[in-house]
Design a protein around this motif. Structure first.
Motif, short mmCIF file in Angstrom:
data_model
loop_
_atom_site.label_atom_id
_atom_site.label_comp_id
_atom_site.label_asym_id
_atom_site.label_seq_id
_atom_site.Cartn_x
_atom_site.Cartn_y
_atom_site.Cartn_z
N VAL A 9 4.56 1.19 -0.88
CA VAL A 9 3.83 0.59 -2.01
C VAL A 9 3.64 -0.90 -1.77
O VAL A 9 2.56 -1.44 -2.01
CB VAL A 9 4.58 0.85 -3.34
N THR A 10 4.66 -1.58 -1.26
CA THR A 10 4.56 -3.01 -0.99
C THR A 10 3.44 -3.30 0.00
O THR A 10 2.65 -4.23 -0.20
CB THR A 10 5.89 -3.56 -0.45
N THR A 11 3.36 -2.52 1.05
CA THR A 11 2.33 -2.73 2.06
C THR A 11 0.94 -2.62 1.44
O THR A 11 0.07 -3.47 1.69
CB THR A 11 2.49 -1.71 3.20
N ALA A 12 0.73 -1.60 0.64
CA ALA A 12 -0.59 -1.41 0.02
C ALA A 12 -0.91 -2.53 -0.97
O ALA A 12 -2.02 -3.08 -0.98
CB ALA A 12 -0.64 -0.06 -0.68
N VAL A 13 0.05 -2.90 -1.81
CA VAL A 13 -0.19 -3.92 -2.83
C VAL A 13 -0.38 -5.29 -2.19
O VAL A 13 -1.28 -6.05 -2.59
CB VAL A 13 0.97 -3.95 -3.86
N PHE A 40 2.60 -3.22 -10.59
CA PHE A 40 2.86 -2.18 -11.58
C PHE A 40 1.99 -0.95 -11.29
O PHE A 40 2.48 0.19 -11.28
CB PHE A 40 2.60 -2.71 -12.99
N LEU A 41 0.71 -1.19 -11.04
CA LEU A 41 -0.21 -0.09 -10.74
C LEU A 41 0.23 0.67 -9.50
O LEU A 41 0.21 1.90 -9.48
CB LEU A 41 -1.63 -0.63 -10.56
N GLY A 42 0.63 -0.04 -8.46
CA GLY A 42 1.09 0.61 -7.24
C GLY A 42 2.30 1.49 -7.46
O GLY A 42 2.37 2.62 -6.97
N VAL A 43 3.28 1.00 -8.23
CA VAL A 43 4.48 1.77 -8.50
C VAL A 43 4.15 2.98 -9.37
O VAL A 43 4.64 4.09 -9.13
CB VAL A 43 5.58 0.89 -9.15
N VAL A 44 3.30 2.79 -10.38
CA VAL A 44 2.91 3.90 -11.25
C VAL A 44 2.17 4.98 -10.45
O VAL A 44 2.44 6.18 -10.59
CB VAL A 44 2.05 3.41 -12.44
N LEU A 45 1.23 4.57 -9.60
CA LEU A 45 0.49 5.54 -8.78
C LEU A 45 1.42 6.28 -7.83
O LEU A 45 1.28 7.49 -7.64
CB LEU A 45 -0.62 4.85 -8.00
N TRP A 46 2.37 5.57 -7.23
CA TRP A 46 3.31 6.24 -6.35
C TRP A 46 4.14 7.25 -7.14
O TRP A 46 4.33 8.38 -6.70
CB TRP A 46 4.24 5.23 -5.66
N GLY A 47 4.64 6.85 -8.30
CA GLY A 47 5.43 7.76 -9.13
C GLY A 47 4.64 8.99 -9.55
O GLY A 47 5.14 10.11 -9.53
N TYR A 48 3.40 8.76 -9.91
CA TYR A 48 2.53 9.88 -10.31
C TYR A 48 2.28 10.82 -9.15
O TYR A 48 2.34 12.04 -9.30
CB TYR A 48 1.21 9.34 -10.87
N SER A 49 2.01 10.26 -7.98
CA SER A 49 1.71 11.11 -6.82
C SER A 49 2.94 11.85 -6.31
O SER A 49 2.81 12.92 -5.73
CB SER A 49 1.09 10.28 -5.69
N SER A 50 4.12 11.28 -6.52
CA SER A 50 5.34 11.96 -6.06
C SER A 50 5.88 12.92 -7.12
O SER A 50 6.76 13.72 -6.82
CB SER A 50 6.41 10.94 -5.68
N GLY A 51 5.39 12.79 -8.35
CA GLY A 51 5.83 13.69 -9.42
C GLY A 51 7.27 13.47 -9.83
O GLY A 51 7.95 14.40 -10.24
N SER A 52 7.74 12.24 -9.75
CA SER A 52 9.16 11.98 -10.02
C SER A 52 9.41 11.17 -11.28
O SER A 52 10.34 10.39 -11.34
CB SER A 52 9.79 11.29 -8.82
N TYR A 53 8.58 11.34 -12.29
CA TYR A 53 8.80 10.62 -13.54
C TYR A 53 9.85 11.34 -14.38
O TYR A 53 9.58 12.30 -15.07
CB TYR A 53 7.51 10.53 -14.36
N VAL A 54 11.08 10.88 -14.27
CA VAL A 54 12.17 11.36 -15.11
C VAL A 54 12.97 10.15 -15.56
O VAL A 54 12.98 9.11 -14.90
CB VAL A 54 13.06 12.38 -14.38
#
Length: 88
Positions: A9-13, A40-54
């Motif tokens: 995520v850091t690399t992309a942001v 924030f957007l990068g972390v949210v997109l990563w979380g969404y794509s990994s399906g790990s929102y708990v």
């Protein structure tokens, strides 16, 4: 977020932030907001794509966001900008 995810995520942001800076978007006035929002957007997109929102992962996402934001801020030049402001 584990270390590999944070690095990804850091690399992309950082790359996106640098591209926007080169384009002249957001200058000194909005640079900090842009870095925080893109992080924030990068972390949210990563979380969404990994399906790990708990709930148990919430602090990991927060720590990841802070790490991504500080990396992007460093590349954007916040330390230099802050020293220029205090020297004036």
């Amino acid at each position: 977020m584990d270390g590999e995810a944070i690095l990804t995520v850091t690399t992309a942001v950082v790359a996106l932030t640098q591209l926007l800076k080169w384009m002249g978007v957001a200058g000194e006035k909005w640079g900090a907001v842009m870095v925080l929002a893109l992080s924030f957007l990068g972390v949210v997109l990563w979380g969404y794509s990994s399906g790990s929102y708990v709930r148990t992962e919430l602090f990991g996402f927060f720590a990841g966001w802070i790490t991504v934001a500080t990396s992007a801020a460093g590349v954007y030049g916040f330390t230099r900008a802050a020293s220029d402001i205090t020297a004036a």
